[in-house]
Motif scaffolding. Structure first.
Motif, PDB file in Angstrom:
ATOM      1  N   PHE A 100      -8.513   5.503  -8.973  1.00  0.00           N
ATOM      2  CA  PHE A 100      -8.369   3.823  -9.349  1.00  0.00           C
ATOM      3  C   PHE A 100      -7.619   3.480  -7.918  1.00  0.00           C
ATOM      4  O   PHE A 100      -8.332   2.416  -7.686  1.00  0.00           O
ATOM      5  CB  PHE A 100      -7.669   4.031 -10.421  1.00  0.00           C
ATOM      6  CG  PHE A 100      -6.948   2.414 -10.511  1.00  0.00           C
ATOM      7  CD1 PHE A 100      -7.930   1.482 -11.082  1.00  0.00           C
ATOM      8  CD2 PHE A 100      -5.741   2.087 -10.349  1.00  0.00           C
ATOM      9  CE1 PHE A 100      -7.682   0.326 -11.090  1.00  0.00           C
ATOM     10  CE2 PHE A 100      -5.345   0.585 -10.456  1.00  0.00           C
ATOM     11  CZ  PHE A 100      -6.207  -0.294 -10.832  1.00  0.00           C
ATOM     12  N   ARG A 104      -9.753   1.010  -5.758  1.00  0.00           N
ATOM     13  CA  ARG A 104      -9.184  -0.564  -5.463  1.00  0.00           C
ATOM     14  C   ARG A 104      -8.952  -0.763  -4.116  1.00  0.00           C
ATOM     15  O   ARG A 104      -9.224  -1.841  -3.469  1.00  0.00           O
ATOM     16  CB  ARG A 104      -7.862  -0.507  -6.397  1.00  0.00           C
ATOM     17  CG  ARG A 104      -7.272  -1.778  -6.325  1.00  0.00           C
ATOM     18  CD  ARG A 104      -6.195  -2.051  -7.423  1.00  0.00           C
ATOM     19  NE  ARG A 104      -5.859  -3.473  -7.464  1.00  0.00           N
ATOM     20  CZ  ARG A 104      -4.676  -3.945  -8.264  1.00  0.00           C
ATOM     21  NH1 ARG A 104      -4.259  -2.875  -9.143  1.00  0.00           N
ATOM     22  NH2 ARG A 104      -4.424  -4.885  -8.264  1.00  0.00           N
ATOM     23  N   GLU A 107     -12.605  -1.548  -2.369  1.00  0.00           N
ATOM     24  CA  GLU A 107     -12.817  -2.833  -2.840  1.00  0.00           C
ATOM     25  C   GLU A 107     -12.019  -3.951  -2.190  1.00  0.00           C
ATOM     26  O   GLU A 107     -12.524  -4.881  -1.568  1.00  0.00           O
ATOM     27  CB  GLU A 107     -12.744  -3.174  -4.501  1.00  0.00           C
ATOM     28  CG  GLU A 107     -13.718  -2.302  -5.250  1.00  0.00           C
ATOM     29  CD  GLU A 107     -13.449  -2.498  -6.652  1.00  0.00           C
ATOM     30  OE1 GLU A 107     -12.592  -3.074  -6.960  1.00  0.00           O
ATOM     31  OE2 GLU A 107     -14.039  -1.682  -7.489  1.00  0.00           O
TER      32      GLU A 107
END
Length: 138
Positions: A100, A104, A107
């Motif tokens: 995660f 993240r 992104e």
């Protein structure tokens, strides 16, 4: 010969190479996470829980008590090693958290790149009309 050339073309597609790269990196990433869990996280969890090693936790199904898991296995007792399940759940949560965080960050980097590279401005309506006029003159 067509079969082998088709097979080679299929292997050389970007998707297959990307998948192969992801599998190799994923395997290496799994080892890093496994080491982080085993060498860093679990000792801290053990300290918090009073030195409990989850991998040695078990229930003997024959109703007898054994000093440790090895003794129960030597006696041939059927055992439920619930500690391994706890360890696997902890590993899963940590791996999911690391993935995660990495996704993240990726992104966020992608959004910065998209914001930094504005689309090239096309010709205005007036410029297009002037080009059409010039083409019609020719």
């Amino acid at each position: 010969m067509g079969f082998f050339s088709d097979f080679k073309a299929s292997l050389m597609k970007g998707d297959v190479l990307s998948l192969a790269t992801a599998v190799v990196i994923g395997g290496a990433f799994g080892k890093v996470i496994g080491s982080a869990v085993e060498d860093i996280i679990m000792p801290i969890v053990g300290l918090i829980t009073g030195g409990v090693d989850f991998t040695t936790k078990f229930i003997a199904l024959n109703g007898e008590t054994y000093a440790n898991l090895d003794a129960a296995k030597e006696a041939g007792a059927a055992v439920i090693t619930y500690g391994n399940l706890v360890q696997a759940i902890i590993n899963f949560v940590i791996v999911a958290f690391f993935i995660f965080v990495i996704l993240r960050a990726a992104e966020a980097t992608k959004k910065k790149e998209e914001a930094a590279a504005p689309a090239p401005a096309g010709p205005t309506q007036e410029e297009l009309l002037m080009q059409i006029r010039d083409l019609l003159k020719k």
